[in-house]
Write a protein that holds these residues in place. Structure first.
Motif, mmCIF file in Angstrom:
data_model
loop_
_atom_site.group_PDB
_atom_site.id
_atom_site.type_symbol
_atom_site.label_atom_id
_atom_site.label_comp_id
_atom_site.label_asym_id
_atom_site.label_seq_id
_atom_site.Cartn_x
_atom_site.Cartn_y
_atom_site.Cartn_z
ATOM 1 N N LEU B 128 -1.745 7.081 30.243
ATOM 2 C CA LEU B 128 -2.971 6.330 29.948
ATOM 3 C C LEU B 128 -2.635 4.893 29.544
ATOM 4 O O LEU B 128 -3.287 3.935 29.985
ATOM 5 N N THR B 129 -1.578 4.728 28.733
ATOM 6 C CA THR B 129 -1.146 3.381 28.343
ATOM 7 C C THR B 129 -0.781 2.560 29.576
ATOM 8 O O THR B 129 -1.186 1.400 29.724
ATOM 9 N N LEU B 130 -0.039 3.205 30.487
ATOM 10 C CA LEU B 130 0.375 2.513 31.705
ATOM 11 C C LEU B 130 -0.845 2.111 32.531
ATOM 12 O O LEU B 130 -0.952 0.976 33.001
ATOM 13 N N LYS B 131 -1.784 3.037 32.658
ATOM 14 C CA LYS B 131 -2.969 2.797 33.480
ATOM 15 C C LYS B 131 -3.817 1.665 32.878
ATOM 16 O O LYS B 131 -4.172 0.704 33.574
ATOM 17 N N VAL B 132 -4.112 1.796 31.577
ATOM 18 C CA VAL B 132 -4.938 0.785 30.901
ATOM 19 C C VAL B 132 -4.272 -0.592 30.983
ATOM 20 O O VAL B 132 -4.913 -1.593 31.275
ATOM 21 N N SER B 133 -2.944 -0.623 30.775
ATOM 22 C CA SER B 133 -2.234 -1.910 30.793
ATOM 23 C C SER B 133 -2.292 -2.538 32.185
ATOM 24 O O SER B 133 -2.567 -3.731 32.324
ATOM 25 N N LEU B 134 -2.020 -1.744 33.200
ATOM 26 C CA LEU B 134 -1.987 -2.301 34.561
ATOM 27 C C LEU B 134 -3.351 -2.841 34.970
ATOM 28 O O LEU B 134 -3.458 -3.948 35.503
ATOM 29 N N ILE B 135 -4.412 -2.064 34.692
ATOM 30 C CA ILE B 135 -5.754 -2.534 35.063
ATOM 31 C C ILE B 135 -6.079 -3.812 34.289
ATOM 32 O O ILE B 135 -6.587 -4.788 34.846
ATOM 33 N N ILE B 273 0.930 -4.891 26.943
ATOM 34 C CA ILE B 273 1.284 -3.459 26.890
ATOM 35 C C ILE B 273 1.377 -3.014 25.431
ATOM 36 O O ILE B 273 0.868 -1.970 25.048
ATOM 37 N N LYS B 274 2.000 -3.862 24.604
ATOM 38 C CA LYS B 274 2.145 -3.498 23.195
ATOM 39 C C LYS B 274 0.792 -3.507 22.477
ATOM 40 O O LYS B 274 0.511 -2.649 21.646
ATOM 41 N N ASP B 275 -0.054 -4.495 22.849
ATOM 42 C CA ASP B 275 -1.376 -4.580 22.210
ATOM 43 C C ASP B 275 -2.254 -3.387 22.544
ATOM 44 O O ASP B 275 -3.186 -3.071 21.808
ATOM 45 N N SER B 276 -1.976 -2.734 23.679
ATOM 46 C CA SER B 276 -2.815 -1.597 24.058
ATOM 47 C C SER B 276 -2.711 -0.478 23.030
ATOM 48 O O SER B 276 -3.538 0.417 22.995
ATOM 49 N N SER B 277 -1.698 -0.547 22.128
ATOM 50 C CA SER B 277 -1.570 0.484 21.098
ATOM 51 C C SER B 277 -2.735 0.439 20.113
ATOM 52 O O SER B 277 -2.979 1.389 19.383
ATOM 53 N N LEU B 278 -3.479 -0.683 20.114
ATOM 54 C CA LEU B 278 -4.624 -0.793 19.202
ATOM 55 C C LEU B 278 -5.823 0.007 19.691
ATOM 56 O O LEU B 278 -6.761 0.264 18.940
ATOM 57 N N LEU B 279 -5.815 0.389 20.972
ATOM 58 C CA LEU B 279 -6.998 1.040 21.527
ATOM 59 C C LEU B 279 -7.245 2.425 20.933
ATOM 60 O O LEU B 279 -8.321 2.977 21.095
ATOM 61 N N GLY B 280 -6.226 2.966 20.231
ATOM 62 C CA GLY B 280 -6.407 4.262 19.585
ATOM 63 C C GLY B 280 -7.619 4.283 18.654
ATOM 64 O O GLY B 280 -8.276 5.318 18.513
ATOM 65 N N ARG B 285 -6.988 7.909 23.831
ATOM 66 C CA ARG B 285 -5.750 8.547 23.421
ATOM 67 C C ARG B 285 -4.577 8.002 24.214
ATOM 68 O O ARG B 285 -4.031 8.689 25.065
ATOM 69 N N GLU B 286 -4.221 6.764 23.936
ATOM 70 C CA GLU B 286 -3.049 6.199 24.601
ATOM 71 C C GLU B 286 -1.792 6.600 23.813
ATOM 72 O O GLU B 286 -1.893 7.401 22.883
ATOM 73 N N LEU B 287 -0.678 6.026 24.161
ATOM 74 C CA LEU B 287 0.599 6.523 23.646
ATOM 75 C C LEU B 287 0.669 6.590 22.115
ATOM 76 O O LEU B 287 1.103 7.586 21.545
ATOM 77 N N LEU B 310 10.563 3.982 21.926
ATOM 78 C CA LEU B 310 11.423 3.999 23.104
ATOM 79 C C LEU B 310 10.595 3.971 24.393
ATOM 80 O O LEU B 310 10.930 3.266 25.352
ATOM 81 N N LEU B 311 9.492 4.703 24.387
ATOM 82 C CA LEU B 311 8.646 4.744 25.589
ATOM 83 C C LEU B 311 8.020 3.379 25.872
ATOM 84 O O LEU B 311 7.941 2.945 27.018
ATOM 85 N N TYR B 312 7.577 2.695 24.799
ATOM 86 C CA TYR B 312 7.053 1.332 25.005
ATOM 87 C C TYR B 312 8.141 0.433 25.572
ATOM 88 O O TYR B 312 7.904 -0.391 26.445
ATOM 89 N N LEU B 313 9.361 0.630 25.059
ATOM 90 C CA LEU B 313 10.478 -0.182 25.534
ATOM 91 C C LEU B 313 10.717 0.045 27.029
ATOM 92 O O LEU B 313 10.969 -0.896 27.787
#
Lengths: 243, 333
Positions: B128-135, B273-280, B285-287, B310-313
């Motif tokens: 989901l993180t990958l998808k949201v970030s790419l879009i 990509i890192k900022d998408s962690s705020l969407l929680g 339900r991202e990473l 590590l996954l974000y990295l």
């Protein structure tokens, strides 16, 4: 071909400079006119006004009968008929030599890639560097780059060619090759307006020489008159400084 | 180059490389020792199940009746149950069949059992993180390009709109913007949709919109700087050949600007990509949100948070590799 009628232009930034003051002149079809003068005299500004890279404040400029300062004039159409060669070449660094010459043909003249290519190769042949067609401009010497720039302008089949100090950025040994191309062009009957410091070129090729100082045309005439028997003191002073 | 200004013998160089590795090892060892001191038990073996796990699935009868026949069909078995005026068919993998023909079954009786692989919650979060970030990145590029071009336009309506947008977005925290997108705009839009009998937009749309507009503002400034860094002689040359402003932009200025803005763009996308962690916080339900949920159930926070980082990295490193590849490809010989 070109009529300039009482054109004035003032630059406001960074400080006020009256670059052109009530300048009028004419260039006939097939004529080669060389504009000379000290730096800051407005000669480049006048040239750049002729294809509206600078917009004159007042006055009229007609190219082939079209008033280019009229708001209704499609300036892109006019510019396609007026080739321009710059002091700093301004080749497109992300395109090969061939692509530099074909791009505007395809985008502006809507020529097919094949037609554009044929035309480009013929012109590169004419300026003497067909073997460099596939390389990028940064691999060329200054003289070669300027010759490509001339080919690029000629590819549009212009009625007039404007040269803005085409040899000023070149190393001395490369000036000759560019001037040779320009001389050939003049012999073919191209209408040319050339801003230059090359007095040899002016003497040999020009039909008429215009001397500008402080935004005004001080004197104009044939090269013989101009170099051997100038009327004005300012012209005499300028010639004594450079010759 | 670096060593030209700071002369160092080979032996000294090798020594300092050693120092680096000893330092890294020392930090890790110290951390491990400290966690043991507070009685933390490391259980890395528990982590993989949150990516992929085996689920035991049971096939149960829904009706009461008699098992009419059990027919093998390749790897599967077809079980037919005949009840009072109704029949039911079940397909079960052949490995573990619990009934025979003729047996009587009741609703809820197990007919067969099989095991299947399921994607775990961390894997879902990563996807989901990958998808949201790419879009968001793709939308951000479009928004940024438009805003960047408007920013250098001489038309005041375009120019001031772009300046206002960039200043507002850059001048407020992303967290607040996400709240506004979801709780203000989201409420308004969803209520309007409901009033007109249309379906609601899920939170992920608002999440993507907030990230895309946030990213777009920074991309706009990068695009503007990139275009302005191209020598103005290029525009003059293109225009003097008779090209219109849009033609000159498209064929001459933008291709050159793009090459220059790739490195700062890559930095911007890595931030996104890192900022998408705020969407929680708006129930996406991202990473990071997924990790938080797993931590509450597994009580293994140390392993899981390291794994999350590590996954974000992996994502950001992958992206920066991709951009470096693009840079090499677009580089003029």
């Amino acid at each position: 071909m070109i009529t300039v009628d009482k054109v004035s232009k003032t630059f406001h930034a960074p400080h006020e400079v009256k670059a052109l003051q009530n300048v009028s002149c004419q260039v006939a079809k097939g004529e080669v006119v060389v504009i000379i003068g000290p730096s800051g005299s407005g000669k480049s500004t006048l040239l750049r006004c002729l294809n509206r890279l600078e917009h004159a404040d007042t006055g009229h400029i007609y190219i082939d009968g079209v008033d280019i300062l009229d708001r209704k004039t499609n300036i892109n159409k006019v510019r396609a008929e007026v080739g321009m060669v710059f002091q700093s070449f301004n080749l497109f660094p992300h395109k090969t030599v061939l692509e530099n010459v074909t791009l505007a043909q395809m985008v502006v003249r809507k020529r097919s890639p094949k037609d554009a290519r044929d035309k480009a190769m013929a012109l590169l042949e004419k300026v003497g560097i067909p073997d460099k067609a596939a390389v990028y401009p940064d691999r060329l010497s200054g003289g070669q780059q300027q010759r490509v720039a001339i080919a690029r302008a000629l590819a549009m089949d212009p009625k007039v060619m404007l040269f803005d100090e085409p040899t000023s950025a070149l190393d001395p040994e490369m000036i000759g090759e560019v001037l040779d191309v320009m001389k050939a062009l003049a012999r073919e009957g191209m209408t040319m307006v050339v801003v230059t410091h090359e007095m040899g070129f002016a003497r040999e090729v020009a039909d008429r020489v215009i001397f500008m100082d402080q935004g005004c045309i001080v004197e104009e005439g044939t090269p013989e008159h101009f170099f051997t028997n100038p009327t004005h003191n300012r012209t005499k002073l300028f010639l004594s400084q450079i010759l | 180059m670096a060593r030209a200004s700071q002369q160092m013998t080979r032996g000294a160089y090798a020594f300092w490389v050693m120092v680096f590795f000893v330092f890294v090892f020392g930090v890790v060892a110290a951390l491990y020792y400290a966690t043991r001191k507070v009685d933390y038990v490391w259980r890395w073996y528990r982590v993989p199940q949150y990516f992929l796990y085996k689920e035991k699935a049971e096939v149960r009868s829904e009706i009461q009746g008699r098992v009419q026949d059990v027919v093998r069909n390749g790897d599967n078995v077809l079980i037919r149950v005949q009840g009072d005026g109704q029949t039911a068919q079940y397909t079960v993998p052949a490995k573990d069949i619990r009934v025979d023909a003729g047996e009587t079954v009741y609703p809820g009786d197990v007919l067969g059992v099989f095991v299947r692989w399921k994607v775990g919650i961390l894997m879902q979060g990563l996807w989901l993180t990958l998808k949201v970030s790419l879009i968001s990145i793709l939308l951000g590029i479009v928004i940024g390009l438009i805003a960047g071009l408007a920013r250098i336009s001489s038309n005041p309506a375009f120019k001031w709109s772009a300046v206002t947008y960039v200043e507002i977005v850059r001048g407020s925290p992303l967290l607040v913007q996400i709240f506004i997108w979801y709780f203000v705009l989201g409420t308004v839009i969803n209520t309007l949709l409901a009033k007109n009998g249309m379906a609601q937009l899920p939170p992920i749309w608002y999440g993507v919109a907030s990230l895309a507009f946030f990213c777009g503002a920074y991309v706009a400034e990068i695009v503007r700087a990139g275009i302005q860094s191209i020598h103005r002689g290029q525009m003059e040359a293109a225009r003097s050949l008779g090209m219109s402003y849009p033609q000159a932009m498209r064929h001459v200025i933008l291709p050159q600007a793009l090459r220059r803005i790739l490195p700062p763009l890559a930095g911007q996308f890595i931030s996104l990509i890192k900022d998408s962690s705020l969407l929680g916080i708006i129930a996406i339900r991202e990473l990071t949100k997924a990790t938080r949920e797993v931590v509450t159930t597994s009580l293994q926070p140390f392993e899981l948070w390291f794994m999350c980082a590590l996954l974000y990295l992996v994502l950001t490193f992958g992206l920066s590799m991709f951009v470096q590849y693009l840079e090499r490809r677009t580089a003029v010989s």
